[in-house]
Design an enzyme around this catalytic site. Structure first.
Site, PDB file in Angstrom:
ATOM      1  N   HIS A 151       0.885  -1.147  -0.010  1.00 38.33           N
ATOM      2  CA  HIS A 151      -0.053   0.120   0.161  1.00 38.33           C
ATOM      3  C   HIS A 151       0.731   1.253  -0.160  1.00 38.33           C
ATOM      4  O   HIS A 151       0.632   2.146  -0.785  1.00 38.33           O
ATOM      5  CB  HIS A 151      -0.832  -0.094   1.305  1.00 38.33           C
ATOM      6  CG  HIS A 151      -1.605   1.148   1.211  1.00 38.33           C
ATOM      7  ND1 HIS A 151      -3.055   1.040   1.106  1.00 38.33           N
ATOM      8  CD2 HIS A 151      -1.637   2.461   1.576  1.00 38.33           C
ATOM      9  CE1 HIS A 151      -3.566   2.382   1.281  1.00 38.33           C
ATOM     10  NE2 HIS A 151      -2.706   3.139   1.726  1.00 38.33           N
ATOM     11  N   HIS A 186      -5.516   6.741  -2.852  1.00 41.11           N
ATOM     12  CA  HIS A 186      -6.362   5.597  -2.400  1.00 41.11           C
ATOM     13  C   HIS A 186      -7.358   5.259  -3.524  1.00 41.11           C
ATOM     14  O   HIS A 186      -8.070   6.318  -4.203  1.00 41.11           O
ATOM     15  CB  HIS A 186      -6.981   6.112  -1.139  1.00 41.11           C
ATOM     16  CG  HIS A 186      -6.202   6.271   0.020  1.00 41.11           C
ATOM     17  ND1 HIS A 186      -5.900   7.321   0.754  1.00 41.11           N
ATOM     18  CD2 HIS A 186      -5.214   5.303   0.434  1.00 41.11           C
ATOM     19  CE1 HIS A 186      -4.871   7.136   1.721  1.00 41.11           C
ATOM     20  NE2 HIS A 186      -4.548   5.787   1.612  1.00 41.11           N
TER      21      HIS A 186
END
Length: 329
Positions: A58, A68
């Site tokens: 991530h 995101h």
């Protein structure tokens, strides 16, 4: 990082004298800048709290330039953000990214870049994100890169790679996934199951050549070519037994210089909880829970030993019997 090396053209190398670089440190949580900012660029991976595959990926995705997933400009078509349940001072995490490039790829509920349903909630029983149209859709997994995550990296960085990620609990694939004319560098399939071990079975295998040159297959016991070999330079028409990895990942590399559509393979894979495949000269095999006193119930474990051509398998089985004698005076 090794998954990126296998599935994309992105490479992470040790810093030497480069002006711009990522400075990875165990401090202050799980944080990263988005994209290249210049100089020593902090990327925080706190140990042990951030030490999960997809959490690390991530943050690496941020460094590679990705926002995101739930901040996409079209996100309201796919999720409902319940701002009333978000911690007020953290509400900025749900701001839309108006300048982001979606690369023409679909919304990915399961991306490593997607928040989970209860991200930054003020009430543990109230989700801050509800998927639509199906509120039961899983979001925010932490197993690893998804197929779309890989496609986004390859598209953004204009990668020309022959690779495929298989990340379900079971599936089928074949050498025709790409084409009948393969690049001389080969094609790879990375199998990563959510848990357990990978069990690979070939339903068709036909790689005809002399001494496995120049056409062959190699299978690795992990996500990259740096991992131990399960099968080294396989070819011919031999029907291999089921091959079981020692972890949740297995890498299959197929190199072919022929355009014969009959040359290749088809295979299936599934998740198993135990077992193994051994092709080394000397190996030790133990049952699940050996030497711990804890034996999981209802397991069916298969272990395959493959000896080189011209050799036989010799095994030594050690049995331990415990006799308890009760004496009375």
């Amino acid at each position: 990082m090794q998954e990126y090396e296998t599935l994309t053209c992105v490479r992470f190398v040790n810093w030497t004298t480069e002006t711009d670089y990522i400075d990875i440190a165990s401090s202050g949580g799980c944080l990263s800048y988005i994209g290249r900012i210049g100089g020593a660029q902090s990327l925080l991976i706190y140990s042990p709290g951030c030490m999960q595959r997809a959490i690390i990926q991530h943050e690496l995705q941020h460094a590679l330039g990705f926002y995101h997933e739930n901040a996409r400009i079209d996100r309201d078509q796919y999720i409902i953000v319940r701002t009333e349940y978000i911690i007020p001072e953290l509400l900025y995490n749900f701001n839309l990214v108006t300048e982001g490039d979606m690369l023409g790829l679909p919304y990915d509920y399961t991306s490593v870049m997607h928040y989970d349903k209860y991200a930054f909630t003020i009430n543990a029983s109230e989700p801050t994100i509800i998927p639509t149209p199906n509120p039961d859709t899983d979001i925010g997994q932490r197993y690893g890169l998804t197929v779309l995550d890989v496609k986004k990296v390859n598209k953004l960085y204009n990668c020309s790679v022959c690779s495929k990620l298989l990340n379900e609990t079971w599936g089928n694939f074949s050498s025709t996934d790409f084409s009948t004319e393969y690049p001389t560098t080969g094609c790879v399939w990375l199998i990563r199951v959510p848990d357990g071990q990978v069990a690979l079975t070939f339903t068709y295998f036909n790689i005809q050549n002399t001494e496995c040159v120049p056409n062959y297959m190699v299978i690795y016991d992990g996500p990259t070519k740096n991992y131990p070999l399960l099968v080294d330079r396989a070819c011919g028409t031999v029907q291999y037994p089921t091959i079981i990895s020692s972890t949740d990942q297995m890498l299959i590399e197929f190199v072919s210089h022929d355009s014969d559509p009959s040359a290749g393979f088809t295979a299936s894979y599934k998740t198993v909880q135990c077992g193994g495949f051994y092709s080394g000269a000397v190996r030790q095999i133990t049952s699940p829970g050996y030497n711990t006193g804890e034996y999981p119930p209802n397991l069916n474990c298969n272990y395959t030993i493959l000896a080189p051509v011209g050799y036989q398998v010799r095994h030594f089985l050690f049995l331990f019997f415990f006799f308890f004698f009760f004496f009375s005076l």
